[in-house]
Structures are given as C-alpha cells and as structure tokens.
Design a protein around this motif. Structure first.
Motif, PDB file in Angstrom:
ATOM      1  N   SER A   1       4.970  19.520   4.729  1.00  0.00           N
ATOM      2  CA  SER A   1       6.240  19.845   4.247  1.00  0.00           C
ATOM      3  C   SER A   1       6.427  19.232   2.979  1.00  0.00           C
ATOM      4  CB  SER A   1       7.291  19.502   5.662  1.00  0.00           C
ATOM      5  OG  SER A   1       7.422  18.165   5.740  1.00  0.00           O
ATOM      6  N   ARG A   2       7.392  20.013   2.314  1.00  0.00           N
ATOM      7  CA  ARG A   2       8.005  19.446   1.151  1.00  0.00           C
ATOM      8  C   ARG A   2       8.663  18.100   1.161  1.00  0.00           C
ATOM      9  NH1 ARG A   2      12.297  18.909  -2.184  1.00  0.00           N
ATOM     10  NH2 ARG A   2      12.110  19.624  -4.448  1.00  0.00           N
ATOM     11  N   SER A   3       9.352  18.198   2.399  1.00  0.00           N
ATOM     12  CA  SER A   3      10.457  16.688   2.736  1.00  0.00           C
ATOM     13  C   SER A   3       9.142  15.644   2.968  1.00  0.00           C
ATOM     14  CB  SER A   3      11.239  17.212   3.906  1.00  0.00           C
ATOM     15  OG  SER A   3      10.394  17.537   5.058  1.00  0.00           O
ATOM     16  N   MET A   4       8.058  15.874   3.599  1.00  0.00           N
ATOM     17  CA  MET A   4       7.338  14.838   3.871  1.00  0.00           C
ATOM     18  C   MET A   4       6.573  14.354   2.715  1.00  0.00           C
ATOM     19  SD  MET A   4       5.792  12.566   5.632  1.00  0.00           S
ATOM     20  CE  MET A   4       6.140  12.989   7.547  1.00  0.00           C
ATOM     21  N   ILE A   5       6.314  15.182   1.739  1.00  0.00           N
ATOM     22  CA  ILE A   5       5.602  14.757   0.675  1.00  0.00           C
ATOM     23  C   ILE A   5       6.667  13.897  -0.314  1.00  0.00           C
ATOM     24  CG2 ILE A   5       4.662  15.643  -1.689  1.00  0.00           C
ATOM     25  CD1 ILE A   5       3.909  17.962   0.120  1.00  0.00           C
ATOM     26  N   SER A   6       7.830  14.530  -0.273  1.00  0.00           N
ATOM     27  CA  SER A   6       8.927  13.749  -0.871  1.00  0.00           C
ATOM     28  C   SER A   6       9.288  12.164  -0.404  1.00  0.00           C
ATOM     29  CB  SER A   6      10.185  14.516  -0.936  1.00  0.00           C
ATOM     30  OG  SER A   6      11.418  13.881  -1.486  1.00  0.00           O
ATOM     31  N   LEU A   7       9.058  12.192   0.851  1.00  0.00           N
ATOM     32  CA  LEU A   7       9.376  10.922   1.603  1.00  0.00           C
ATOM     33  C   LEU A   7       8.126  10.004   1.205  1.00  0.00           C
ATOM     34  CD1 LEU A   7      10.516  11.956   5.088  1.00  0.00           C
ATOM     35  CD2 LEU A   7      11.877  10.621   3.431  1.00  0.00           C
ATOM     36  N   ILE A   8       6.970  10.597   1.143  1.00  0.00           N
ATOM     37  CA  ILE A   8       5.740   9.779   0.893  1.00  0.00           C
ATOM     38  C   ILE A   8       5.939   9.299  -0.509  1.00  0.00           C
ATOM     39  CG2 ILE A   8       3.289   9.527   0.769  1.00  0.00           C
ATOM     40  CD1 ILE A   8       3.192  11.806   2.861  1.00  0.00           C
ATOM     41  N   GLU A   9       6.272  10.135  -1.396  1.00  0.00           N
ATOM     42  CA  GLU A   9       6.217   9.940  -2.772  1.00  0.00           C
ATOM     43  C   GLU A   9       7.435   8.757  -3.123  1.00  0.00           C
ATOM     44  OE1 GLU A   9       6.573  13.204  -5.545  1.00  0.00           O
ATOM     45  OE2 GLU A   9       4.459  13.830  -5.023  1.00  0.00           O
ATOM     46  N   ARG A  10       8.398   8.612  -2.200  1.00  0.00           N
ATOM     47  CA  ARG A  10       9.565   7.802  -2.478  1.00  0.00           C
ATOM     48  C   ARG A  10       9.336   6.326  -1.520  1.00  0.00           C
ATOM     49  NH1 ARG A  10      12.640  12.199  -1.065  1.00  0.00           N
ATOM     50  NH2 ARG A  10      13.806  10.888   0.744  1.00  0.00           N
ATOM     51  N   GLY A  11       8.131   6.443  -1.016  1.00  0.00           N
ATOM     52  CA  GLY A  11       7.531   5.151  -0.217  1.00  0.00           C
ATOM     53  C   GLY A  11       8.449   4.966   1.023  1.00  0.00           C
TER      54      GLY A  11
ATOM     55  N   ILE B   1       0.801  -0.971   0.057  1.00  0.00           N
ATOM     56  CA  ILE B   1      -0.062  -0.181   0.196  1.00  0.00           C
ATOM     57  C   ILE B   1       0.873   1.146  -0.035  1.00  0.00           C
ATOM     58  CG2 ILE B   1      -0.327   0.219   2.607  1.00  0.00           C
ATOM     59  CD1 ILE B   1      -2.955   0.824  -0.135  1.00  0.00           C
ATOM     60  N   HIS B   2       2.072   1.450   0.769  1.00  0.00           N
ATOM     61  CA  HIS B   2       2.996   2.527   0.849  1.00  0.00           C
ATOM     62  C   HIS B   2       3.373   2.505  -0.742  1.00  0.00           C
ATOM     63  CE1 HIS B   2       3.431   2.239   5.198  1.00  0.00           C
ATOM     64  NE2 HIS B   2       2.442   2.598   4.993  1.00  0.00           N
ATOM     65  N   ALA B   3       3.897   1.478  -1.363  1.00  0.00           N
ATOM     66  CA  ALA B   3       4.246   1.527  -2.880  1.00  0.00           C
ATOM     67  C   ALA B   3       3.206   2.250  -3.714  1.00  0.00           C
ATOM     68  CB  ALA B   3       4.727   0.322  -3.683  1.00  0.00           C
ATOM     69  N   HIS B   4       1.805   1.740  -3.561  1.00  0.00           N
ATOM     70  CA  HIS B   4       0.739   2.123  -4.411  1.00  0.00           C
ATOM     71  C   HIS B   4       0.493   3.842  -4.066  1.00  0.00           C
ATOM     72  CE1 HIS B   4      -3.070   2.528  -6.156  1.00  0.00           C
ATOM     73  NE2 HIS B   4      -3.509   3.155  -5.101  1.00  0.00           N
ATOM     74  N   LEU B   5       0.523   4.210  -2.704  1.00  0.00           N
ATOM     75  CA  LEU B   5       0.458   5.521  -2.595  1.00  0.00           C
ATOM     76  C   LEU B   5       1.454   6.471  -2.834  1.00  0.00           C
ATOM     77  CD1 LEU B   5      -0.775   5.119   1.408  1.00  0.00           C
ATOM     78  CD2 LEU B   5      -2.037   6.032  -0.377  1.00  0.00           C
ATOM     79  N   ALA B   6       2.659   5.982  -3.079  1.00  0.00           N
ATOM     80  CA  ALA B   6       3.666   6.685  -3.462  1.00  0.00           C
ATOM     81  C   ALA B   6       3.688   6.841  -5.025  1.00  0.00           C
ATOM     82  CB  ALA B   6       5.159   5.901  -3.284  1.00  0.00           C
TER      83      ALA B   6
END
Length: 198
Positions: free
Chosen positions: A36-46, A7-12
């Motif tokens: 935050s930009r850093s949080m969005i980046s972390l989420i997008e990278r899974g 699910i984390h990979a899918h969300l990313a």
C-alpha cells in the motif's frame, strides 16, 4: 543485538532514493508491488518496521535484490574491512529472522554477503525476485533449512550449499526446534541474464 533505529533510518533513506531515482511516485510503486501507498510512505519516513516479505516486494518492484536495500552506496573512501561490531543487523518483525550484513559498507565488490539466523519453526516466503541476473548461494552453518525455489525442494543441513536464482519464488523454513544459521552470497549472474534476453 539488532540496531533497529539505525537500520530503519537507512532503509527509509535508501528506499526513497531508489524510488525517486527510478522516477516512481508512491502510487506507482504501490501498484507495481502490491504494497500500500501508506505503508511505503511510513517505511520511507522510518515510522514502520517492514517485514522481509514486504521489503522483498519493494525490492522486486524497484528491480534490485533484497540485500541491496541494506547495502550502502559505493564510495571511493570506503574501507575494505568491517569489524563484526560494526556489521549492521536487522530483525524481521514477522518471522524473527535475524540478518547480519557482512560485506564492508560502501566498498565496491561483485558479491554481497549476509549471515541469517532463522528461529525454530520460522518460515519466510519471497513471492517474487528482481528478475534474471542475480544469483544466490546459501551455505548452512548450523541446523537445518528447508528451501523451496520454484518447484524444487531441498532439505539442507550443516555444510550443504545450494545455488539458486532470484527470478522465482523462494521459501525458507526451519523445521527444527533450534535456530538455523546460514551464509547468503549474492552476485550478478550475467550468463543467466543473457540467456533470458535471447
């Protein structure tokens, strides 16, 4: 059990695709959402486990429902059937709430269904929604849930069903000492959208 890596990979992937499809930079989405930009980046990278509150803010900033972040893109070859064993689940790391996506992935449908299990005492507050045009119904299967939608307050018990719109703040709280389980159904609400446009 929740299939966290999947699910984390899918969300990313889905979050990155939605952001890019709207022509938004990480900074622009951060400004829109307060995430935050850093949080969005972390989420997008899974690499991060976002909470339901963070995901809701991102969904609102992208103009979509929270449920749509878990959905698959519609595909012509998608099956109209999904067995329980194949239904994707996600656990909110903050509240512990468990969300099971019930709708067949990728199959075109006017509604989205999910089952939520809210632990005893858990509280989830969504401070914003995607705006007019999306309606939601909550049907309590087990336990009790206090729901605040805007200024309205409701105590829901097993069998109760509440209609609500996702254009204002919504708070879900389990006041009991046992889990609550409920069905969520989301669908486009064109009448509501037209009313807001006039």
């Amino acid at each position: 059990m929740d299939d966290a890596p999947d699910i984390h990979a899918h969300l990313a992937r889905h979050l990155r695709s939605l952001r890019r499809g709207r022509g938004l930079s990480l900074d622009a989405l951060a400004t829109r959402t307060g995430v935050s930009r850093s949080m969005i980046s972390l989420i997008e990278r899974g690499e991060a486990s976002p909470t339901a509150v963070v995901l809701n803010r991102l969904a609102a900033g992208l103009g979509v429902s929270l449920a749509s972040l878990f959905a698959e893109e519609d595909t012509p070859q998608a099956s109209p059937l999904v067995r329980r064993a194949a239904q994707r689940t996600w656990r909110d790391p903050d509240s512990g709430y468990l969300r099971r996506t019930l709708s067949p992935p990728g199959y075109p449908s006017p509604i989205e269904l999910a089952e939520v299990t809210l632990p005893p005492g858990a509280r989830v507050a969504y401070d914003s929604g995607p705006g007019a045009g999306i309606g939601q119904q909550v049907w309590i299967l087990e336990g009790e849930v206090d729901v605040a939608t805007g200024e309205d307050r409701h105590r829901l018990a097993a069998g109760d069903c509440l209609c609500m719109h996702l254009d204002r703040a919504n708070v879900f709280h389990n006041p009991a000492d046992r889990p609550a389980r409920y069905l969520v159904a989301l669908a486009a609400d064109p009448g509501r959208a037209r009313a807001r446009e006039t």
